[in-house]
Write a protein that holds these residues in place. Sequence first.
Motif, PDB file in Angstrom:
ATOM      1  N   CYS A   4       0.923   2.981 -56.539  1.00  0.00           N
ATOM      2  CA  CYS A   4       1.503   4.316 -56.452  1.00  0.00           C
ATOM      3  C   CYS A   4       1.364   5.046 -57.779  1.00  0.00           C
ATOM      4  O   CYS A   4       2.171   5.910 -58.106  1.00  0.00           O
ATOM      5  CB  CYS A   4       2.984   4.210 -56.083  1.00  0.00           C
ATOM      6  SG  CYS A   4       3.304   3.261 -54.603  1.00  0.00           S
ATOM      7  N   TRP A   7       1.907   8.879 -58.276  1.00  0.00           N
ATOM      8  CA  TRP A   7       3.130   9.531 -57.813  1.00  0.00           C
ATOM      9  C   TRP A   7       4.041   9.712 -59.020  1.00  0.00           C
ATOM     10  O   TRP A   7       4.670   8.774 -59.481  1.00  0.00           O
ATOM     11  CB  TRP A   7       3.798   8.698 -56.728  1.00  0.00           C
ATOM     12  CG  TRP A   7       2.909   8.415 -55.563  1.00  0.00           C
ATOM     13  CD1 TRP A   7       1.640   8.880 -55.343  1.00  0.00           C
ATOM     14  CD2 TRP A   7       3.206   7.585 -54.449  1.00  0.00           C
ATOM     15  NE1 TRP A   7       1.144   8.394 -54.167  1.00  0.00           N
ATOM     16  CE2 TRP A   7       2.079   7.595 -53.600  1.00  0.00           C
ATOM     17  CE3 TRP A   7       4.310   6.834 -54.082  1.00  0.00           C
ATOM     18  CZ2 TRP A   7       2.033   6.879 -52.412  1.00  0.00           C
ATOM     19  CZ3 TRP A   7       4.265   6.129 -52.906  1.00  0.00           C
ATOM     20  CH2 TRP A   7       3.139   6.155 -52.072  1.00  0.00           C
ATOM     21  N   GLN A  38       6.123   1.917 -57.998  1.00  0.00           N
ATOM     22  CA  GLN A  38       6.264   3.071 -58.880  1.00  0.00           C
ATOM     23  C   GLN A  38       7.230   2.780 -60.017  1.00  0.00           C
ATOM     24  O   GLN A  38       7.005   3.174 -61.160  1.00  0.00           O
ATOM     25  CB  GLN A  38       6.732   4.282 -58.084  1.00  0.00           C
ATOM     26  CG  GLN A  38       6.692   5.576 -58.872  1.00  0.00           C
ATOM     27  CD  GLN A  38       5.286   5.933 -59.332  1.00  0.00           C
ATOM     28  OE1 GLN A  38       4.438   6.329 -58.545  1.00  0.00           O
ATOM     29  NE2 GLN A  38       5.034   5.771 -60.620  1.00  0.00           N
ATOM     30  N   ARG A 229       4.697   9.159 -50.198  1.00  0.00           N
ATOM     31  CA  ARG A 229       4.962   9.473 -51.605  1.00  0.00           C
ATOM     32  C   ARG A 229       6.152  10.419 -51.766  1.00  0.00           C
ATOM     33  O   ARG A 229       6.870  10.357 -52.767  1.00  0.00           O
ATOM     34  CB  ARG A 229       3.724  10.076 -52.272  1.00  0.00           C
ATOM     35  CG  ARG A 229       3.291  11.422 -51.736  1.00  0.00           C
ATOM     36  CD  ARG A 229       2.096  11.971 -52.514  1.00  0.00           C
ATOM     37  NE  ARG A 229       1.625  13.241 -51.958  1.00  0.00           N
ATOM     38  CZ  ARG A 229       0.742  13.351 -50.987  1.00  0.00           C
ATOM     39  NH1 ARG A 229       0.216  12.251 -50.467  1.00  0.00           N
ATOM     40  NH2 ARG A 229       0.366  14.537 -50.536  1.00  0.00           N
ATOM     41  N   ASN A 233       9.213   9.234 -54.257  1.00  0.00           N
ATOM     42  CA  ASN A 233       9.669  10.045 -55.384  1.00  0.00           C
ATOM     43  C   ASN A 233      11.125  10.457 -55.218  1.00  0.00           C
ATOM     44  O   ASN A 233      11.910  10.434 -56.172  1.00  0.00           O
ATOM     45  CB  ASN A 233       8.788  11.283 -55.529  1.00  0.00           C
ATOM     46  CG  ASN A 233       7.464  10.986 -56.195  1.00  0.00           C
ATOM     47  OD1 ASN A 233       7.354  10.056 -56.978  1.00  0.00           O
ATOM     48  ND2 ASN A 233       6.451  11.773 -55.881  1.00  0.00           N
TER      49      ASN A 233
END
Length: 321
Positions: A4, A7, A38, A229, A233
Amino acid sequence: MSSCATWNLGASGQRKVKGKTFVILGASSGFGRGVAEQLGAYGANVVLAARRTDLLEEVASQVRAAGGTALVVTTDITKPDEVERLAAATLQQYGKIDVWINMAGVGAIGRFWEIPLEDQARIVDINLKGFIYGSQVAIKQFRSQGYGALIYMGSIESVNPLAYHASYAATKGGVLNLTQALNQELRLDGHKNIRVVNVEPWAVDTPFWQHAANYSGGTARMAAMDPPRKVVNATIRASLRRRNELPVGWKAKGTWMSHRVFPRFTEWFSANIIHKYQIENAPPAPPTSGAVHAPMESGRGVEDGVRKRIKAEKRQQRQNK
């Protein structure tokens, strides 16, 4: 590999996340895997919990390669003793828990009266009772240390229940009520630095759909799916901001607002959408209990390619006309 790395949370957010300890229940695929990888890129300590140990080890290697640290603790969220063991292992390794994310979840799709009772009961065990088990462990630790964020992976169905998702929607509504009640209890008890957040995405292209029990007669899907994504986030941002309810993306926000003003119309309209996509137009699929009772080997990534398959089907249909 389902990295990821693109992101982005922003430099300020990344600094706030670095060195924090995150526990993720449901970390082997979908949102959980995306958030874990992430967080690794942001230099966090990530504790990975789910039923698929081999897959957790794979995610852990991604977290470490990205720059974070990782601890794997095989956990079934429906077993309170395993959830307590998860917290104990985290504290032994890192000495604190900054953020606890209840992200494990599974669905059951079809007419309520055609879905086996044992599947529906298991949905409640995972999506609601499991969240209660995790929440009690997390809040006890947060009260002890004086701070912490408890994040729930809810759904826009926490607010607007969908036809053919009755038991799933019921659990997500329960999770929203749990969020609201716990925040008030924490406020009344003077815990200003402990909060509970319910993240509410629209339908998203993850392995959720192939892991769901499905008795609808059609391949599991929903209209206008979002990419994961957005939710990855939003979940990480939720750990940094003082919001208790977080619809994700314009479709979820629009549905959330519409349901506040026109609740019955919004439910009627949403039901018609899912009836078209899931019952009328979805390619045929045999009945399955999915991953409700036991883990599946398939469905290992963050994204699952559902949107691509739907587009390919539409192209084929146009060619056949």
